[in-house]
Motif scaffolding. Structure first.
Motif, short mmCIF file in Angstrom:
data_model
loop_
_atom_site.label_atom_id
_atom_site.label_comp_id
_atom_site.label_asym_id
_atom_site.label_seq_id
_atom_site.Cartn_x
_atom_site.Cartn_y
_atom_site.Cartn_z
N VAL A 172 0.85 -1.18 0.00
CA VAL A 172 0.00 0.00 0.00
C VAL A 172 0.89 1.24 0.00
O VAL A 172 2.11 1.14 -0.18
N ARG A 173 0.30 2.39 0.26
CA ARG A 173 1.06 3.65 0.24
C ARG A 173 2.32 3.56 1.09
O ARG A 173 2.31 3.00 2.17
N GLY A 174 3.40 4.09 0.56
CA GLY A 174 4.64 4.14 1.33
C GLY A 174 5.39 2.82 1.37
O GLY A 174 6.39 2.70 2.05
N GLY A 175 4.88 1.81 0.64
CA GLY A 175 5.59 0.53 0.57
C GLY A 175 5.28 -0.42 1.70
O GLY A 175 5.82 -1.52 1.79
N LEU A 176 4.40 -0.03 2.61
CA LEU A 176 3.98 -0.91 3.70
C LEU A 176 3.21 -2.10 3.12
O LEU A 176 2.53 -1.97 2.10
N LEU A 177 3.31 -3.25 3.80
CA LEU A 177 2.59 -4.43 3.33
C LEU A 177 1.27 -4.55 4.11
O LEU A 177 1.29 -4.55 5.33
N GLU A 178 0.16 -4.64 3.40
CA GLU A 178 -1.13 -4.87 4.05
C GLU A 178 -1.49 -6.34 3.87
O GLU A 178 -1.47 -6.86 2.76
N VAL A 179 -1.80 -7.02 4.97
CA VAL A 179 -2.14 -8.45 4.94
C VAL A 179 -3.55 -8.61 5.49
O VAL A 179 -3.74 -8.71 6.70
N PRO A 180 -4.55 -8.58 4.62
CA PRO A 180 -5.94 -8.57 5.11
C PRO A 180 -6.37 -9.91 5.68
O PRO A 180 -5.88 -10.95 5.25
N PRO A 181 -7.31 -9.89 6.66
CA PRO A 181 -7.88 -11.15 7.11
C PRO A 181 -8.57 -11.85 5.94
O PRO A 181 -9.00 -11.20 4.99
N THR A 182 -8.65 -13.16 6.05
CA THR A 182 -9.03 -13.96 4.89
C THR A 182 -10.52 -13.90 4.55
O THR A 182 -11.38 -13.94 5.42
N THR A 183 -10.76 -13.82 3.25
CA THR A 183 -12.12 -13.86 2.71
C THR A 183 -12.18 -14.91 1.61
O THR A 183 -11.14 -15.36 1.11
N VAL A 184 -13.37 -15.30 1.25
CA VAL A 184 -13.56 -16.10 0.04
C VAL A 184 -14.49 -15.31 -0.88
O VAL A 184 -15.27 -14.49 -0.40
N CYS A 185 -14.36 -15.57 -2.18
CA CYS A 185 -15.17 -14.83 -3.14
C CYS A 185 -16.21 -15.76 -3.76
O CYS A 185 -15.85 -16.75 -4.39
N PHE A 186 -17.47 -15.48 -3.49
CA PHE A 186 -18.58 -16.23 -4.09
C PHE A 186 -19.58 -15.25 -4.67
O PHE A 186 -19.86 -14.23 -4.04
N PHE A 187 -20.15 -15.58 -5.80
CA PHE A 187 -21.21 -14.76 -6.41
C PHE A 187 -20.77 -13.30 -6.52
O PHE A 187 -21.55 -12.38 -6.27
N GLY A 188 -19.51 -13.11 -6.88
CA GLY A 188 -19.02 -11.75 -7.09
C GLY A 188 -18.89 -10.93 -5.83
O GLY A 188 -18.77 -9.70 -5.89
N ARG A 189 -18.92 -11.57 -4.69
CA ARG A 189 -18.86 -10.83 -3.43
C ARG A 189 -17.89 -11.52 -2.47
O ARG A 189 -17.79 -12.74 -2.49
#
Ligand SMILES: [Zn+2]
Length: 285
Positions: A172-189
């Motif tokens: 992300v901005r400034g070169g920091l690493l963003e590690v988001p909590p896990t999601t799954v993608c179903f039905f475009g969401r």
């Protein structure tokens, strides 16, 4: 040839039951000091469980807790876990201006480093409160010396979320690493697959299936989180809270530890810094 199993990140947000954002309307900050504190007991219990399962994890620890329970921070560090920061006072990043946010994350980092003797590399915003409107927070994190964040939840939720954010680790901005909590993608969401109330709500088999989908189907590590109060079914009940909040907070507390133990058996787990800062797209090292 079978692939080596993926190591997932196990994360614990070290805060007590009376500091949960959803309960903030019912418990004034000024009352925190007079509440029965359960954090030592609950984190002690988690440390024993992780030791039994030979698992290392990342503890996103609140500065407010660290200041009152310095021994607890030392115990986490001495057991080989990563001490990371959950900020000082558990205020949502989206409720603070840049100066107040910097003061909060900087104080927490210095305190946790003094107590643990470790470099504090990671930060998680209370209630995943970094989103579209406060991307400046990443500049502050970088200025305070953090290397990664786990603060954007790429879902739609009534309290937080940035549904269009990338689902996996990214710069992300400034070169920091963003590690988001896990999601799954179903039905475009995107749907949450990483712990909290959803983990307590769904049968364990569903959580296992979702994580297998991320590990096996997408070849990505998962980021799972829980709170010490989620394994504490004897915690003092807060009177007068509305039905939705009560349901979310107290649902299946008795079953949570058993489910976490199954997760620890069924998947490989490790610390955030070991998994993400040594990858070629991470900060190296
Ligand atoms: Zn929190």
């Amino acid at each position: 040839m079978p692939r080596a199993p993926i190591t997932n990140a196990l994360t614990i947000d070290v805060e007590d039951y009376f500091q949960v954002s959803a309960l903030a309307p019912y418990i004034a900050r000024s009352e925190w000091d007079s509440r029965e504190c359960r954090i030592e007991r609950n984190v002690g219990h988690i440390l024993t469980m992780l030791d039994e399962c030979r698992t290392k994890a990342t503890f996103f620890t609140l500065g407010w807790i660290a200041e009152r329970y310095p021994q607890l921070v030392r115990r986490i560090a001495d057991a080989g876990h990563e001490v990371a920061s959950h900020g000082y006072g558990h205020q949502r990043a989206s409720d603070l201006d840049e100066n107040a946010f910097f003061a909060d994350i900087d104080a927490a980092k210095k305190l946790l480093e003094d107590l643990s003797g470790q470099q504090v590399k990671g930060y998680r915003a209370p209630s995943f409160s970094i989103g579209e409107k406060n991307q400046w927070a990443f500049d502050s994190l970088e200025r305070a010396g953090y290397l990664y964040s786990s603060s954007i939840y790429p879902i739609r939720h009534d309290h937080y979320g940035m549904p269009d954010a990338p689902r996996f680790a990214h710069k992300v901005r400034g070169g920091l690493l963003e590690v988001p909590p896990t999601t799954v993608c179903f039905f475009g969401r995107n749907w949450p697959a990483s712990g909290g109330g959803y983990f307590r709500l769904m049968p364990y088999a569903v959580s296992r299936w979702l994580l297998n989908r991320v590990n096996g189907g997408e070849g990505q590590p998962a980021i799972f989180f829980f709170h010490p109060w989620e394994i504490d079914y004897e915690q003092p009940r807060i009177p007068g809270i509305n039905l939705k909040t009560r349901f979310r907070h107290y649902l299946n507390l008795r079953r949570t530890e058993g489910r976490i133990r199954r997760l620890l058996e069924d998947f490989h787990w490790g610390r955030m810094d070991a998994i993400f800062l040594s990858r070629p797209d991470g900060e190296g090292g």
